[in-house]
Scaffold this active site. Structure first.
Site, short mmCIF file in Angstrom:
data_model
loop_
_atom_site.label_atom_id
_atom_site.label_comp_id
_atom_site.label_asym_id
_atom_site.label_seq_id
_atom_site.Cartn_x
_atom_site.Cartn_y
_atom_site.Cartn_z
N ILE A 23 -22.43 -25.40 -32.79
CA ILE A 23 -22.68 -24.10 -32.14
C ILE A 23 -21.49 -23.71 -31.26
O ILE A 23 -21.07 -22.54 -31.25
CB ILE A 23 -23.99 -24.18 -31.32
N ASN A 93 -22.17 -25.79 -23.18
CA ASN A 93 -22.98 -25.98 -24.40
C ASN A 93 -23.05 -27.42 -24.88
O ASN A 93 -23.91 -27.76 -25.68
CB ASN A 93 -22.35 -25.05 -25.46
N SER A 146 -32.61 -24.94 -24.90
CA SER A 146 -33.23 -25.17 -26.20
C SER A 146 -34.67 -24.69 -26.12
O SER A 146 -35.25 -24.68 -25.03
CB SER A 146 -33.23 -26.67 -26.52
N TYR A 161 -34.91 -35.42 -24.16
CA TYR A 161 -34.26 -34.15 -24.52
C TYR A 161 -35.06 -32.97 -23.97
O TYR A 161 -34.51 -32.06 -23.35
CB TYR A 161 -34.15 -34.08 -26.05
N LYS A 165 -33.74 -30.28 -21.19
CA LYS A 165 -33.53 -28.86 -21.50
C LYS A 165 -34.38 -27.95 -20.61
O LYS A 165 -33.97 -26.84 -20.27
CB LYS A 165 -33.81 -28.60 -22.98
N ILE A 194 -31.28 -25.58 -35.69
CA ILE A 194 -30.03 -25.02 -36.20
C ILE A 194 -29.31 -26.12 -36.97
O ILE A 194 -29.16 -27.24 -36.46
CB ILE A 194 -29.12 -24.55 -35.03
N THR A 196 -26.61 -28.29 -37.81
CA THR A 196 -25.32 -28.78 -37.29
C THR A 196 -25.34 -30.30 -37.46
O THR A 196 -26.29 -30.84 -38.02
CB THR A 196 -25.17 -28.47 -35.78
N1 LIG Z 1 -28.70 -28.01 -33.52
C1 LIG Z 1 -29.89 -27.72 -33.02
O1 LIG Z 1 -30.91 -27.74 -33.74
C2 LIG Z 1 -30.02 -27.35 -31.57
C3 LIG Z 1 -31.23 -26.78 -31.14
C4 LIG Z 1 -31.38 -26.43 -29.81
C5 LIG Z 1 -30.34 -26.65 -28.91
N2 LIG Z 1 -29.19 -27.21 -29.36
C6 LIG Z 1 -28.15 -27.44 -28.35
O2 LIG Z 1 -26.97 -26.80 -28.74
C7 LIG Z 1 -25.83 -27.46 -28.16
C8 LIG Z 1 -24.80 -27.70 -29.24
O3 LIG Z 1 -25.39 -28.56 -30.22
P1 LIG Z 1 -24.93 -28.61 -31.74
O4 LIG Z 1 -26.14 -28.40 -32.57
O5 LIG Z 1 -23.74 -27.74 -31.94
O6 LIG Z 1 -24.58 -30.17 -31.84
P2 LIG Z 1 -23.24 -30.95 -32.19
O7 LIG Z 1 -23.61 -32.38 -32.03
O8 LIG Z 1 -22.69 -30.47 -33.48
O9 LIG Z 1 -22.22 -30.48 -31.04
C9 LIG Z 1 -22.32 -30.97 -29.73
C10 LIG Z 1 -20.91 -31.05 -29.17
O10 LIG Z 1 -21.02 -31.49 -27.80
C11 LIG Z 1 -20.02 -32.50 -27.60
N3 LIG Z 1 -20.44 -33.41 -26.54
C12 LIG Z 1 -21.53 -34.21 -26.51
N4 LIG Z 1 -21.54 -34.94 -25.39
C13 LIG Z 1 -20.45 -34.60 -24.70
C14 LIG Z 1 -19.89 -35.02 -23.45
N5 LIG Z 1 -20.49 -35.95 -22.69
N6 LIG Z 1 -18.75 -34.44 -23.02
C15 LIG Z 1 -18.12 -33.51 -23.78
N7 LIG Z 1 -18.58 -33.09 -24.96
C16 LIG Z 1 -19.73 -33.63 -25.42
C17 LIG Z 1 -19.94 -33.23 -28.94
O11 LIG Z 1 -18.76 -34.00 -29.06
C18 LIG Z 1 -20.04 -32.07 -29.92
O12 LIG Z 1 -18.78 -31.51 -30.21
C19 LIG Z 1 -26.39 -28.74 -27.51
O13 LIG Z 1 -26.54 -28.55 -26.13
C20 LIG Z 1 -27.74 -28.89 -28.17
O14 LIG Z 1 -28.66 -29.61 -27.37
C21 LIG Z 1 -28.99 -27.56 -30.65
#
Ligand SMILES: NC(=O)c1ccc[n+]([C@@H]2O[C@H](COP(=O)([O-])OP(=O)(O)OC[C@H]3O[C@@H](n4cnc5c(N)ncnc54)[C@H](O)[C@@H]3O)[C@@H](O)[C@H]2O)c1
Length: 255
Positions: A23, A93, A146, A161, A165, A194, A196
């Protein structure tokens, strides 16, 4: 300013955490297309996102840092302001997910989720707020919460989680009230499921089936489907919006 221009981010400086992939990456590229220069903070190497921003004709830098580490976050914000100028937009994010039954969960697994999703957002928004207050130009901060901040996911258990959130939503609302006086708006997005690396297509079939059966839109979302919400909240188009939790979940939380 035309109505269309109110959505643009021309010459804004935007910081995106977790922008190496998922994202964060999609939203960083969208913000660059809308005219912003981008700084990425991520644990992973974000050079691919940096290259793609540069291809769009905007400046880009990245910092391979951990948002759980106070000094790393503060140092990165100092460098961003020195190299790119005062920060206008921050998309906080970065996050991690973890599914486990509470009775089986170790304290260290709980702390890992909470320290990234809640402490990390505190450190990033505090650094952003300090810079924006000092620069006296206001700004827009967007956090990724989230739908798990207000619904309990099914069938997987993910108490750490969900609790983290929920904390992000209240962090957002609290900062919106604290920093409105400085012209800083603070909002969050709440994605549903989503596709990913966090929620990959290889997820257990019975989980995917359970999610889709409860989704009014009958499908999982894609990362680019969050960009409109983030651009709206980042830009002048949302000039009277603060403390808002913008839910982008295909209707999941309506049931
Ligand atoms: N994918 C889903 O279904 C979903 C749903 C609701 C919320 N989210 C939220 O969206 C956000 C992005 O998630 P995504 O789906 O793109 O996941 P993702 O795992 O593809 O991306 C997360 C990114 O955060 C970075 N990251 C994690 N811990 C870190 C740290 N301590 N320091 C620096 N960087 C760090 C990772 O290296 C990665 O690049 C997150 O906060 C996640 O909780 C995702």
């Amino acid at each position: 300013m035309s109505f269309l221009d109110r959505f643009m981010l021309k010459d804004k400086i935007a910081v995106v955490t977790g922008g190496a992939r998922g994202i964060g990456r999609e939203c960083a590229l969208a913000m660059a297309e809308m005219g912003a220069d981008i700084a990425i903070l991520d644990l992973l190497d974000a050079s691919r996102t940096v290259d793609e921003v540069l291809q769009r004709g905007r400046k880009a830098i990245s910092f391979q840092i951990d948002v759980r580490k106070e000094q790393e976050v503060d140092r990165a914000f100092d460098e961003i302001c020195e190299k790119l100028g005062p920060v206008n937009v921050v998309f906080s994010n970065a996050g991690v997910a973890y599914c486990e039954n509470c009775e089986k969960m170790s304290f260290s697994d709980w702390k890992n989720v909470v320290s990234t999703n809640l402490n990390g957002n505190f450190l990033v928004t505090r650094a952003a707020g300090r810079k924006m207050i000092a620069a006296r130009q206001g700004g827009s901060i967007i956090l990724t919460a989230s739908m798990s901040g207000f619904v309990v996911n099914y069938p997987q258990n993910q108490v750490a989680y969900n609790a983290s959130k929920a904390g992000v939503v209240q962090l957002t609302r609290s900062l919106a009230c604290e920093w409105a006086r400085y012209g800083i708006r603070v909002n969050c997005i709440s994605p549903g499921y989503i596709l990913t690396e966090m929620t990959p297509p290889t997820t257990k079939k019975e989980w995917m089936d359970a999610w889709i059966s409860r989704l009014p839109m009958q499908r999982i979302g894609t990362a680019d489907e969050l960009c409109g919400a983030v651009i709206y909240l980042a830009s002048e188009a949302s000039s009277y919006t603060t403390g808002c939790n913008l839910v982008v979940d295909g209707g999941y939380s309506c049931y």
